[in-house]
Design a protein around this motif. Sequence first.
Motif, short mmCIF file in Angstrom:
data_model
loop_
_atom_site.label_atom_id
_atom_site.label_comp_id
_atom_site.label_asym_id
_atom_site.label_seq_id
_atom_site.Cartn_x
_atom_site.Cartn_y
_atom_site.Cartn_z
N GLY A 59 6.76 -9.81 -7.09
CA GLY A 59 6.03 -11.07 -7.06
C GLY A 59 5.02 -11.14 -5.94
O GLY A 59 4.06 -11.91 -6.00
N GLU A 60 5.22 -10.32 -4.90
CA GLU A 60 4.29 -10.26 -3.78
C GLU A 60 3.20 -9.20 -4.00
O GLU A 60 2.42 -8.93 -3.10
CB GLU A 60 5.05 -9.94 -2.49
N GLY A 61 3.18 -8.61 -5.18
CA GLY A 61 2.12 -7.65 -5.51
C GLY A 61 2.46 -6.21 -5.23
O GLY A 61 1.58 -5.34 -5.29
N CYS A 62 3.73 -5.92 -4.93
CA CYS A 62 4.13 -4.52 -4.67
C CYS A 62 4.28 -3.78 -5.99
O CYS A 62 4.85 -4.29 -6.95
CB CYS A 62 5.45 -4.48 -3.91
N LYS A 63 3.77 -2.57 -6.03
CA LYS A 63 3.85 -1.72 -7.22
C LYS A 63 4.92 -0.66 -7.02
O LYS A 63 5.30 -0.33 -5.90
CB LYS A 63 2.51 -1.03 -7.48
N ASN A 64 5.39 -0.09 -8.11
CA ASN A 64 6.33 1.03 -8.08
C ASN A 64 7.55 0.74 -7.19
O ASN A 64 7.80 1.41 -6.21
CB ASN A 64 5.62 2.31 -7.60
N VAL A 65 8.28 -0.30 -7.56
CA VAL A 65 9.49 -0.71 -6.82
C VAL A 65 10.70 -0.12 -7.54
O VAL A 65 10.89 -0.32 -8.74
CB VAL A 65 9.60 -2.24 -6.74
N GLU A 66 11.52 0.61 -6.80
CA GLU A 66 12.75 1.20 -7.34
C GLU A 66 13.96 0.51 -6.71
O GLU A 66 13.95 0.22 -5.51
CB GLU A 66 12.81 2.70 -7.01
N VAL A 67 14.99 0.26 -7.50
CA VAL A 67 16.21 -0.36 -6.99
C VAL A 67 17.25 0.72 -6.71
O VAL A 67 17.67 1.43 -7.63
CB VAL A 67 16.77 -1.40 -7.97
N ILE A 68 17.63 0.86 -5.45
CA ILE A 68 18.71 1.76 -5.05
C ILE A 68 19.61 0.97 -4.11
O ILE A 68 19.24 0.73 -2.95
CB ILE A 68 18.21 3.04 -4.35
N PRO A 69 20.78 0.52 -4.55
CA PRO A 69 21.64 -0.30 -3.69
C PRO A 69 22.07 0.48 -2.45
O PRO A 69 22.17 1.71 -2.47
CB PRO A 69 22.85 -0.61 -4.58
N HIS A 70 22.31 -0.27 -1.36
CA HIS A 70 22.89 0.36 -0.17
C HIS A 70 24.25 0.95 -0.57
O HIS A 70 24.96 0.39 -1.41
CB HIS A 70 23.10 -0.67 0.94
N GLY A 71 24.60 2.07 0.03
CA GLY A 71 25.80 2.79 -0.39
C GLY A 71 27.09 2.04 -0.15
O GLY A 71 27.37 1.61 0.96
N CYS A 72 27.85 1.85 -1.19
CA CYS A 72 29.22 1.32 -1.07
C CYS A 72 29.96 1.66 -2.35
O CYS A 72 29.35 1.87 -3.40
CB CYS A 72 29.24 -0.19 -0.82
N GLU B 96 0.81 -1.22 0.00
CA GLU B 96 0.00 0.00 0.00
C GLU B 96 0.84 1.28 0.00
O GLU B 96 0.30 2.38 -0.05
CB GLU B 96 -0.96 -0.03 1.19
N SER B 97 2.17 1.13 0.05
CA SER B 97 3.05 2.30 0.01
C SER B 97 3.10 2.88 -1.41
O SER B 97 2.84 2.18 -2.39
CB SER B 97 4.47 1.91 0.44
N ASP B 98 3.45 4.16 -1.51
CA ASP B 98 3.53 4.81 -2.82
C ASP B 98 4.74 4.34 -3.61
O ASP B 98 4.69 4.22 -4.83
CB ASP B 98 3.59 6.33 -2.65
N VAL B 99 5.84 4.12 -2.92
CA VAL B 99 7.04 3.62 -3.59
C VAL B 99 7.82 2.76 -2.60
O VAL B 99 7.86 3.06 -1.41
CB VAL B 99 7.93 4.79 -4.12
N ILE B 100 8.39 1.69 -3.12
CA ILE B 100 9.25 0.81 -2.31
C ILE B 100 10.64 0.86 -2.91
O ILE B 100 10.82 0.73 -4.13
CB ILE B 100 8.74 -0.63 -2.29
N ILE B 101 11.63 1.06 -2.05
CA ILE B 101 13.03 1.05 -2.47
C ILE B 101 13.61 -0.31 -2.08
O ILE B 101 13.57 -0.69 -0.92
CB ILE B 101 13.82 2.17 -1.80
N ALA B 102 14.13 -1.03 -3.07
CA ALA B 102 14.77 -2.32 -2.83
C ALA B 102 16.27 -2.16 -3.07
O ALA B 102 16.68 -1.45 -3.97
CB ALA B 102 14.20 -3.37 -3.77
N PRO B 103 17.11 -2.81 -2.25
CA PRO B 103 18.56 -2.64 -2.41
C PRO B 103 19.18 -3.49 -3.51
O PRO B 103 20.36 -3.37 -3.79
CB PRO B 103 19.10 -3.04 -1.03
N SER B 104 18.39 -4.37 -4.15
CA SER B 104 18.93 -5.22 -5.21
C SER B 104 17.82 -5.63 -6.17
O SER B 104 16.63 -5.57 -5.83
CB SER B 104 19.58 -6.48 -4.62
N ASN B 105 18.22 -6.07 -7.35
CA ASN B 105 17.23 -6.57 -8.32
C ASN B 105 16.54 -7.81 -7.79
O ASN B 105 15.35 -8.03 -8.05
CB ASN B 105 17.91 -6.87 -9.66
N LEU B 106 17.28 -8.64 -7.05
CA LEU B 106 16.69 -9.86 -6.49
C LEU B 106 15.58 -9.51 -5.50
O LEU B 106 14.50 -10.10 -5.53
CB LEU B 106 17.78 -10.68 -5.79
#
Length: 206
Positions: free
Chosen positions: A163-176, A146-156
């Motif tokens: 696959g769990e039905g989340c919309k608007n998922v953006e990939v931003i890796p943890h900083g390194c 139900e969130s507007d955007v989800i930030i995931a740290p990896s493509n996986l």
Amino acid sequence: SKHPEGVLLLKALYVTADSIGTQSGGGVVTRNELEALRSISDQVLVLECKNLELLGSSQSPFLYDYFALQLLRQSKMNFDIAHFYSGTFTETVRFLKSQGMRVSYMCPAHDRKVTVEEFKRQGFEYPYLHIKDDTLWEWFSAGLRESDVIIAPSNLAADFLKGEGCKNVEVIPHGCELPEKAPLLPTQFRVGYLGQVGPDKGTSYL
């Protein structure tokens, strides 16, 4: 309001089930996220696990959600943005969305079925019922969907969340900082592992 340099300042809410700034993956990420949020905000309300445990949550993700919502209602503050890290805060997210607020979520998700299987393969029972049980998982993960955007740290992680039905998922890796080129490994070399140790972390394969 605007900063003298012209940067828009916001009133922000930051909520996490982690302890901010501890020497762990979640501790470092939450510290950096909060620092970034404060750089664009003139007021930030922070709710982290130590605030919620004082109210007797006993580390239950559903009680974290309950007490976070109670603290929010007591604060009577209005926010421009709300950002969550890890855990689940389904009822809190729903409350904020009902107030017309935009909600972002950083979720370092693991495939829960793979995680449970790895524990079983190593002879352990997976300890977190809210992830193992399908009905509890639906409630646990509803706030993510139900969130507007989800930030995931990896493509996986992003693929799992989609696959769990989340919309608007953006990939931003943890900083390194990764080098553009790495030298070839010698014939013999040592390997170090930094991170939480558990059957789902793959250290047995290493």
